[in-house]
Scaffold this motif. Structure first.
Motif, PDB file in Angstrom:
ATOM      1  N   MET A  34      33.220  48.820  47.711  1.00  0.00           N
ATOM      2  CA  MET A  34      33.664  49.889  46.686  1.00  0.00           C
ATOM      3  C   MET A  34      35.021  50.132  46.912  1.00  0.00           C
ATOM      4  N   GLY A  35      36.141  50.247  46.031  1.00  0.00           N
ATOM      5  CA  GLY A  35      37.561  50.430  46.444  1.00  0.00           C
ATOM      6  C   GLY A  35      37.753  51.457  45.199  1.00  0.00           C
ATOM      7  N   TRP A  36      39.291  52.149  45.997  1.00  0.00           N
ATOM      8  CA  TRP A  36      40.071  53.049  45.187  1.00  0.00           C
ATOM      9  C   TRP A  36      41.309  52.248  44.921  1.00  0.00           C
ATOM     10  N   PHE A  37      41.907  52.417  43.784  1.00  0.00           N
ATOM     11  CA  PHE A  37      43.019  51.736  43.212  1.00  0.00           C
ATOM     12  C   PHE A  37      44.006  52.914  42.919  1.00  0.00           C
ATOM     13  N   ARG A  38      45.091  52.793  42.334  1.00  0.00           N
ATOM     14  CA  ARG A  38      46.030  53.566  41.806  1.00  0.00           C
ATOM     15  C   ARG A  38      47.114  52.898  41.195  1.00  0.00           C
ATOM     16  N   GLN A  39      47.775  53.470  40.039  1.00  0.00           N
ATOM     17  CA  GLN A  39      48.666  52.697  39.367  1.00  0.00           C
ATOM     18  C   GLN A  39      49.608  53.967  38.945  1.00  0.00           C
ATOM     19  N   ALA A  40      50.819  53.834  39.310  1.00  0.00           N
ATOM     20  CA  ALA A  40      51.988  54.897  38.921  1.00  0.00           C
ATOM     21  C   ALA A  40      52.677  54.088  37.736  1.00  0.00           C
ATOM     22  N   PRO A  53      29.402  47.487  51.827  1.00  0.00           N
ATOM     23  CA  PRO A  53      28.245  48.226  52.008  1.00  0.00           C
ATOM     24  C   PRO A  53      27.567  48.693  53.426  1.00  0.00           C
ATOM     25  N   THR A  54      28.518  48.050  54.638  1.00  0.00           N
ATOM     26  CA  THR A  54      28.077  48.570  56.019  1.00  0.00           C
ATOM     27  C   THR A  54      28.982  49.620  56.489  1.00  0.00           C
ATOM     28  N   GLY A  55      29.886  50.194  55.730  1.00  0.00           N
ATOM     29  CA  GLY A  55      30.736  51.045  56.040  1.00  0.00           C
ATOM     30  C   GLY A  55      32.253  50.705  56.765  1.00  0.00           C
ATOM     31  N   ILE A  56      32.579  49.449  56.651  1.00  0.00           N
ATOM     32  CA  ILE A  56      33.687  48.998  57.101  1.00  0.00           C
ATOM     33  C   ILE A  56      34.756  49.218  56.123  1.00  0.00           C
ATOM     34  N   SER A  99      33.247  42.423  44.712  1.00  0.00           N
ATOM     35  CA  SER A  99      32.392  41.451  45.214  1.00  0.00           C
ATOM     36  C   SER A  99      32.597  40.655  46.545  1.00  0.00           C
ATOM     37  N   PRO A 100      31.679  39.859  47.324  1.00  0.00           N
ATOM     38  CA  PRO A 100      32.300  39.284  48.334  1.00  0.00           C
ATOM     39  C   PRO A 100      33.402  38.408  48.135  1.00  0.00           C
TER      40      PRO A 100
END
Length: 118
Positions: A34-40, A53-56, A99-100
């Motif tokens: 899962m990711g967070w992104f931003r757009q200014a 999924p393993t917390g890295i 995805s991987p």
């Protein structure tokens, strides 16, 4: 198909904190990050942080030491704790599944506006 809803944005003074949430409806593939992104305004959408999924976790250099991504898998929710906010953090923040192979696999949501200003 997974639907994503971001929340928690707002107006905050420099040095302040916010906690963003991303709630996913539908089943997220067990091997997806899962990711967070931003757009200014006027800029491209960039990744801010991601969690496997393993917390890295991995962070953009601009937010290292200030932002923390976390994931509550049973609740299908990912969070972004943002501390020591700066005016340059002002943007619309989005989340997505990854995805991987690095593909963003869900439709982009509406995002949540974060404005850092005095």
């Amino acid at each position: 198909q997974v639907q994503l809803v971001e929340s928690g944005g707002g107006l905050v003074q420099p040095g302040g904190s916010l906690r963003l949430s991303c709630a996913a409806s539908g089943r997220i593939a067990s091997n997806h990050a899962m990711g967070w992104f931003r757009q200014a305004p006027g800029k491209q959408r960039d990744m801010v942080a991601r969690i496997t999924p393993t917390g890295i976790t991995r962070y953009a250099d601009a937010v290292k030491g200030r932002f923390t991504i976390s994931r509550d898998s049973p609740k299908n929710t990912v969070y972004l704790q943002m501390n020591s906010l700066k005016p340059e953090d002002t943007a619309i923040y989005y989340c997505n599944t990854i995805s991987p192979s690095g593909t963003y696999t869900s439709p982009w949501g509406q995002g949540t506006q974060v404005t850092v200003s005095s």
